[in-house]
Write a protein that holds these residues in place. Structure first.
Motif, short mmCIF file in Angstrom:
data_model
loop_
_atom_site.label_atom_id
_atom_site.label_comp_id
_atom_site.label_asym_id
_atom_site.label_seq_id
_atom_site.Cartn_x
_atom_site.Cartn_y
_atom_site.Cartn_z
N PRO A 186 34.14 48.96 22.77
CA PRO A 186 33.60 48.54 24.07
C PRO A 186 34.50 47.50 24.74
CG PRO A 186 32.32 47.57 22.30
CD PRO A 186 33.27 48.54 21.66
N GLU A 187 34.86 47.76 25.99
CA GLU A 187 35.74 46.85 26.71
C GLU A 187 35.27 46.66 28.14
OE1 GLU A 187 39.88 47.72 26.68
OE2 GLU A 187 39.97 48.13 24.52
N ILE A 188 35.49 45.45 28.65
CA ILE A 188 35.27 45.14 30.06
C ILE A 188 36.56 44.55 30.60
CG2 ILE A 188 34.04 43.67 31.71
CD1 ILE A 188 31.59 43.85 29.95
N ASN A 189 37.05 45.11 31.69
CA ASN A 189 38.26 44.63 32.35
C ASN A 189 37.88 43.92 33.64
OD1 ASN A 189 40.20 46.04 30.51
ND2 ASN A 189 39.18 47.84 31.36
N ILE A 190 38.36 42.71 33.82
CA ILE A 190 38.04 41.92 35.01
C ILE A 190 39.32 41.59 35.75
CG2 ILE A 190 36.93 39.84 35.90
CD1 ILE A 190 35.37 39.72 33.25
N ASP A 191 39.40 42.04 37.00
CA ASP A 191 40.57 41.77 37.84
C ASP A 191 40.12 40.96 39.06
OD1 ASP A 191 42.99 43.64 36.90
OD2 ASP A 191 41.12 44.73 36.61
N ILE A 192 40.90 39.94 39.39
CA ILE A 192 40.67 39.17 40.61
C ILE A 192 41.97 39.13 41.38
CG2 ILE A 192 39.83 37.02 41.61
CD1 ILE A 192 38.56 36.33 38.96
N SER A 193 41.91 39.54 42.64
CA SER A 193 43.12 39.58 43.46
C SER A 193 42.76 39.23 44.90
CB SER A 193 43.78 40.96 43.39
OG SER A 193 42.89 41.96 43.86
N VAL A 194 43.78 39.09 45.73
CA VAL A 194 43.59 38.79 47.15
C VAL A 194 44.32 39.85 47.96
CG1 VAL A 194 44.02 37.16 49.01
CG2 VAL A 194 43.34 36.32 46.76
N ALA A 195 43.63 40.39 48.95
CA ALA A 195 44.24 41.33 49.89
C ALA A 195 43.85 40.91 51.29
CB ALA A 195 43.78 42.76 49.60
N TYR A 196 44.87 40.59 52.10
CA TYR A 196 44.66 40.10 53.46
C TYR A 196 43.78 38.85 53.42
CZ TYR A 196 46.68 44.63 54.49
OH TYR A 196 47.53 45.71 54.52
N ASP A 197 42.61 38.85 54.05
CA ASP A 197 41.76 37.66 54.06
C ASP A 197 40.57 37.79 53.12
OD1 ASP A 197 43.31 36.29 55.92
OD2 ASP A 197 42.32 37.29 57.60
N ASP A 198 40.65 38.66 52.14
CA ASP A 198 39.54 38.90 51.24
C ASP A 198 39.95 38.71 49.78
OD1 ASP A 198 37.65 39.63 53.24
OD2 ASP A 198 38.59 41.60 53.38
N LEU A 199 39.01 38.21 49.00
CA LEU A 199 39.18 38.12 47.56
C LEU A 199 38.43 39.28 46.92
CD1 LEU A 199 39.34 35.10 45.31
CD2 LEU A 199 37.57 36.77 44.77
N TRP A 200 39.06 39.95 45.99
CA TRP A 200 38.47 41.12 45.34
C TRP A 200 38.23 40.84 43.85
CZ3 TRP A 200 37.10 45.81 47.55
CH2 TRP A 200 37.47 45.97 48.90
N ILE A 201 37.04 41.15 43.40
CA ILE A 201 36.71 41.09 41.97
C ILE A 201 36.36 42.50 41.54
CG2 ILE A 201 35.25 40.03 40.21
CD1 ILE A 201 34.48 37.96 42.44
N ARG A 202 37.01 42.98 40.51
CA ARG A 202 36.71 44.31 39.98
C ARG A 202 36.33 44.17 38.51
NH1 ARG A 202 40.93 44.88 43.56
NH2 ARG A 202 40.59 46.37 45.26
N ILE A 203 35.15 44.66 38.19
CA ILE A 203 34.66 44.63 36.81
C ILE A 203 34.51 46.07 36.35
CG2 ILE A 203 32.76 43.93 35.30
CD1 ILE A 203 32.23 41.63 37.29
#
Length: 198
Positions: free
Chosen positions: A105-122
């Motif tokens: 079992p794995e969870i991948n967490i990515d945090i990035s910035v694109a233009y004027d938004d912050l993105w969180i992907r779980i």
């Protein structure tokens, strides 16, 4: 025995500290905060308190973190965002508890910035969410949904949707397929009003 007792005491103190921080930090106005720190605190809290089944605790899940460098501070209610993250972690753990023993079992967490938004992907590699469940996941549960048993009532994410969209003027969505697993996408503006009344 003394060493083990000291370790247990330190662990109990950590749990209590995390819970106190979480329970007393709500309310007030939006404040600038680092989302990577909020995610890390949420992971620590989930490790302390989140147990979905007898076979799988959150602490047994491998967490892979990929945070972009120099993430901006964003205006947010940190406690409310922690509630969102804990709900997503809980939802992920339910899906991960059903995978076969050959997969880890794995969870991948990515945090990035694109233009004027912050993105969180779980993203997790657990059981996928079918299309019908994806369409109702963020909607308030009504009696008809409950009678059809489309989704476990405790797994609905309508409150998380409210926090992200109404309190933070962001967006939340889900994608799920057998090849890429299930991913929760959170989009948050990096600028905005820091007052509590938006």
């Amino acid at each position: 025995m003394l060493f083990r007792s000291i370790i247990r005491g330190q662990q109990a103190n950590s749990v209590i500290s995390n819970l106190l921080d979480f329970s007393t930090s709500g309310g007030g106005e939006k404040a600038l905060d680092n989302m990577a720190s909020i995610v890390d605190r949420s992971i620590g809290l989930a490790n302390d308190v989140l147990s979905v089944t007898a076979d799988l605790r959150f602490g047994h899940v491998k967490i892979n973190r990929n945070y972009a460098d120099d993430l901006p501070l964003i205006p947010c209610y940190a406690t409310e965002m922690q509630q969102v993250l804990l709900s997503l972690f809980r939802h992920s753990c339910y899906a991960l508890s059903d995978i076969d023993s050959s997969n880890s079992p794995e969870i991948n967490i990515d945090i990035s910035v694109a233009y004027d938004d912050l993105w969180i992907r779980i993203n997790h590699n657990g059981t996928c969410i079918n299309l019908e469940e994806q369409m109702t996941l963020f909607e308030p549960l009504n009696q008809e949904d409950n009678s059809k048993k489309l989704l476990n009532p405790g797994m609905h994410l309508s409150f998380s949707h409210f926090i992200v969209t109404e309190q933070h003027q962001g967006q939340i969505a889900v994608t799920s397929n057998p090849d890429e697993g299930t991913t929760f996408h959170i989009q948050l503006p990096t600028t905005g009003n820091t007052n509590s009344a938006d």
